[in-house]
Design a protein around this motif. Structure first.
Motif, PDB file in Angstrom:
ATOM      1  N   UNK A 105       0.913  -1.111  -0.145  1.00 37.67           N
ATOM      2  CA  UNK A 105       0.187  -0.090   0.179  1.00 37.67           C
ATOM      3  C   UNK A 105       0.680   1.242   0.099  1.00 37.67           C
ATOM      4  N   UNK A 106       1.897   1.261   0.755  1.00 35.37           N
ATOM      5  CA  UNK A 106       2.798   2.474   0.770  1.00 35.37           C
ATOM      6  C   UNK A 106       3.654   2.798  -0.495  1.00 35.37           C
ATOM      7  N   UNK A 107       3.987   1.773  -1.197  1.00 32.28           N
ATOM      8  CA  UNK A 107       4.659   1.795  -2.119  1.00 32.28           C
ATOM      9  C   UNK A 107       3.701   2.249  -3.408  1.00 32.28           C
ATOM     10  N   UNK A 108       2.395   1.583  -3.315  1.00 35.17           N
ATOM     11  CA  UNK A 108       1.536   2.033  -4.521  1.00 35.17           C
ATOM     12  C   UNK A 108       1.234   3.640  -4.298  1.00 35.17           C
ATOM     13  N   UNK A 109       1.102   4.132  -2.964  1.00 40.66           N
ATOM     14  CA  UNK A 109       0.764   5.510  -2.626  1.00 40.66           C
ATOM     15  C   UNK A 109       1.988   6.390  -3.183  1.00 40.66           C
ATOM     16  N   UNK A 110       3.305   5.787  -2.964  1.00 39.70           N
ATOM     17  CA  UNK A 110       4.322   6.629  -3.143  1.00 39.70           C
ATOM     18  C   UNK A 110       4.419   6.665  -4.688  1.00 39.70           C
ATOM     19  N   UNK A 111       4.107   5.639  -5.405  1.00 39.09           N
ATOM     20  CA  UNK A 111       4.095   5.692  -7.007  1.00 39.09           C
ATOM     21  C   UNK A 111       3.187   6.582  -7.571  1.00 39.09           C
ATOM     22  N   UNK A 112       1.938   6.349  -7.083  1.00 43.79           N
ATOM     23  CA  UNK A 112       1.059   7.408  -7.747  1.00 43.79           C
ATOM     24  C   UNK A 112       1.386   8.775  -7.297  1.00 43.79           C
ATOM     25  N   UNK A 113       1.809   8.987  -6.255  1.00 45.21           N
ATOM     26  CA  UNK A 113       1.998  10.418  -5.677  1.00 45.21           C
ATOM     27  C   UNK A 113       3.278  11.028  -6.766  1.00 45.21           C
ATOM     28  N   UNK A 114       4.357  10.220  -6.801  1.00 47.43           N
ATOM     29  CA  UNK A 114       5.751  10.667  -7.476  1.00 47.43           C
ATOM     30  C   UNK A 114       5.818  10.708  -8.939  1.00 47.43           C
ATOM     31  N   UNK A 115       4.873   9.652  -9.617  1.00 50.30           N
ATOM     32  CA  UNK A 115       4.834   9.638 -11.016  1.00 50.30           C
ATOM     33  C   UNK A 115       3.702  10.444 -11.444  1.00 50.30           C
ATOM     34  N   UNK A 139      16.208  22.117  -0.742  1.00 48.72           N
ATOM     35  CA  UNK A 139      15.023  21.557  -0.450  1.00 48.72           C
ATOM     36  C   UNK A 139      13.979  21.090  -1.510  1.00 48.72           C
ATOM     37  N   UNK A 140      14.480  20.204  -2.155  1.00 48.06           N
ATOM     38  CA  UNK A 140      13.598  19.611  -2.993  1.00 48.06           C
ATOM     39  C   UNK A 140      12.324  18.958  -2.661  1.00 48.06           C
ATOM     40  N   UNK A 141      11.524  18.641  -3.522  1.00 52.73           N
ATOM     41  CA  UNK A 141      10.169  18.107  -3.254  1.00 52.73           C
ATOM     42  C   UNK A 141      10.124  17.030  -2.387  1.00 52.73           C
ATOM     43  N   UNK A 142      11.093  16.024  -2.580  1.00 54.29           N
ATOM     44  CA  UNK A 142      11.037  14.717  -1.896  1.00 54.29           C
ATOM     45  C   UNK A 142      11.867  14.572  -0.684  1.00 54.29           C
ATOM     46  N   UNK A 143      12.809  15.808  -0.564  1.00 58.55           N
ATOM     47  CA  UNK A 143      13.126  16.154   0.718  1.00 58.55           C
ATOM     48  C   UNK A 143      12.225  16.843   1.644  1.00 58.55           C
ATOM     49  N   UNK A 144      11.242  17.585   1.267  1.00 54.54           N
ATOM     50  CA  UNK A 144      10.285  18.151   1.859  1.00 54.54           C
ATOM     51  C   UNK A 144       9.583  16.943   2.426  1.00 54.54           C
ATOM     52  N   UNK A 167       1.569  15.253  -0.048  1.00 61.03           N
ATOM     53  CA  UNK A 167       2.217  15.634  -1.323  1.00 61.03           C
ATOM     54  C   UNK A 167       1.647  16.995  -1.517  1.00 61.03           C
ATOM     55  N   UNK A 168       0.411  17.386  -1.467  1.00 61.48           N
ATOM     56  CA  UNK A 168      -0.186  18.576  -1.454  1.00 61.48           C
ATOM     57  C   UNK A 168       0.528  19.600  -0.743  1.00 61.48           C
ATOM     58  N   UNK A 169       0.760  19.660   0.694  1.00 59.99           N
ATOM     59  CA  UNK A 169       1.359  20.230   1.596  1.00 59.99           C
ATOM     60  C   UNK A 169       2.575  20.225   1.101  1.00 59.99           C
ATOM     61  N   UNK A 170       3.416  19.418   0.623  1.00 59.60           N
ATOM     62  CA  UNK A 170       4.877  19.514   0.143  1.00 59.60           C
ATOM     63  C   UNK A 170       4.802  20.489  -1.258  1.00 59.60           C
ATOM     64  N   UNK A 195       1.266  12.999  -9.591  1.00 60.37           N
ATOM     65  CA  UNK A 195       0.830  14.125  -8.961  1.00 60.37           C
ATOM     66  C   UNK A 195       2.101  15.074  -8.932  1.00 60.37           C
ATOM     67  N   UNK A 196       3.071  14.842  -8.250  1.00 56.55           N
ATOM     68  CA  UNK A 196       4.126  15.832  -8.032  1.00 56.55           C
ATOM     69  C   UNK A 196       4.786  16.435  -9.454  1.00 56.55           C
TER      70      UNK A 196
END
Length: 299
Positions: A18-28, A56-61, A41-44, A30-31
């Motif tokens: 679940x966490x990896x799917x969430x990260x994949x959908x966000x990174x590929x 301070x890149x988006x992934x570091x935020x 992701x929206x807050x970042x 939305x971001x």
């Protein structure tokens, strides 16, 4: 013992997936398009727009926010809460960083570099819909594991702690609304902002479908003085059974009975007809069931 080990292993696998799917959908999805759909992701994206920085890149935020909020949750809500979010707090920022690399045009022939597509605005629309669906899927699978994604949910729990009457679902909604509104103000692009809102709505719908919609069953509570007629109608016409309780009106103090029945959505109109024929003045409450186990349903 073996069942306990298997259950724990299954939950860990679900949490990781679940966490990896969430990260994949966000990174590929939305971001890369700066789609503000609420959540971490929206807050970042909002923070990145307010405080632009090469370091301070988006992934570091996202990593910084994840761990700060995790520590806040640990201090305020204790070890049990921390245990449920620890693995996700580690995997999510790492997944974001790794999956963001896929969006580079030089990686895998640029298959995940949607921004370079020749289809103009279509990638943005697909990013909003697909990203929302994947984020919702990831969140729902994480919830099914018994874990938590942490993130802005911790802010919601803090609000609930401060305002005792505030429901957690309402707090999460309010935080997402504030994040999205900041996104609207900063982007100054209504179409882009609406796509972010659409993505958030798709996320909520997918979570609802996977986590709460595992069954299309409904449950009804019927307070009536004609319980036996309703019970017989349910048995004869719906091929279901009921549970009947003795009930007392809180205001009238009159003795009545409460009939509880589980049924499918397709049987809703039939149930209402049965109740109306037996007792037009019956008090009926219907809600959707998260899951039903037993004879006639899931084993």
């Amino acid at each position: 013992m073996k069942k306990g080990v298997w259950k724990h292993t299954r939950n860990v696998i679900l949490l990781i997936a679940g966490t990896l799917i969430l990260a994949f959908g966000t990174a590929v999805f939305l971001l890369p398009f700066d789609l503000v759909a609420g959540g971490m992701s929206g807050l970042a994206i909002v923070i990145d727009a307010i405080i632009p920085s090469e370091f301070l890149t988006i992934d570091r935020i996202i990593a910084l926010l994840t761990w700060v909020l995790f520590l806040v949750g640990f201090v305020i809500f204790g070890k049990v809460f921390a245990a449920k979010t620890f693995l996700s707090a580690i995997l999510y920022p790492i997944g974001i960083t790794l999956f963001l690399k896929l969006t580079d045009s030089s990686v895998l022939g640029g298959v995940f570099c949607l921004q370079a597509s020749e289809y103009k605005e279509l990638p943005l629309i697909l990013a909003a819909t697909t990203g929302g669906a994947l984020v919702g899927t990831g969140c729902a699978i994480t919830f099914l594991s018994g874990g938590s994604t942490g993130g802005t949910d911790i802010l919601a729990f803090l609000l609930c702690k401060m305002f005792k009457r505030l429901k957690s679902s309402t707090a999460i909604f309010l935080i997402d609304v504030v994040i999205i509104l900041f996104g609207v103000i900063l982007s100054r692009d209504l179409i882009h902002s609406l796509l972010g809102i659409l993505s958030a709505m798709i996320t909520a719908a997918v979570i609802d479908k996977i986590f709460l919609g595992g069954t299309s069953a409904l449950v009804a509570q019927i307070v009536t003085e004609h319980a036996e007629e309703i019970n017989q109608g349910v048995i004869d016409w719906m091929e279901r059974s009921t549970t009947i309780f003795e009930a007392t009106g809180g205001y009238s103090k009159r003795k009545k009975q409460m009939v509880t029945v589980s049924f499918s959505m397709r049987q809703y109109a039939l149930l209402i007809d049965i109740v109306r024929a037996a007792d037009p003045s019956a008090f009926v409450t219907v809600w959707r069931a998260h899951e039903i186990r037993g004879e006639g349903w899931t084993k």
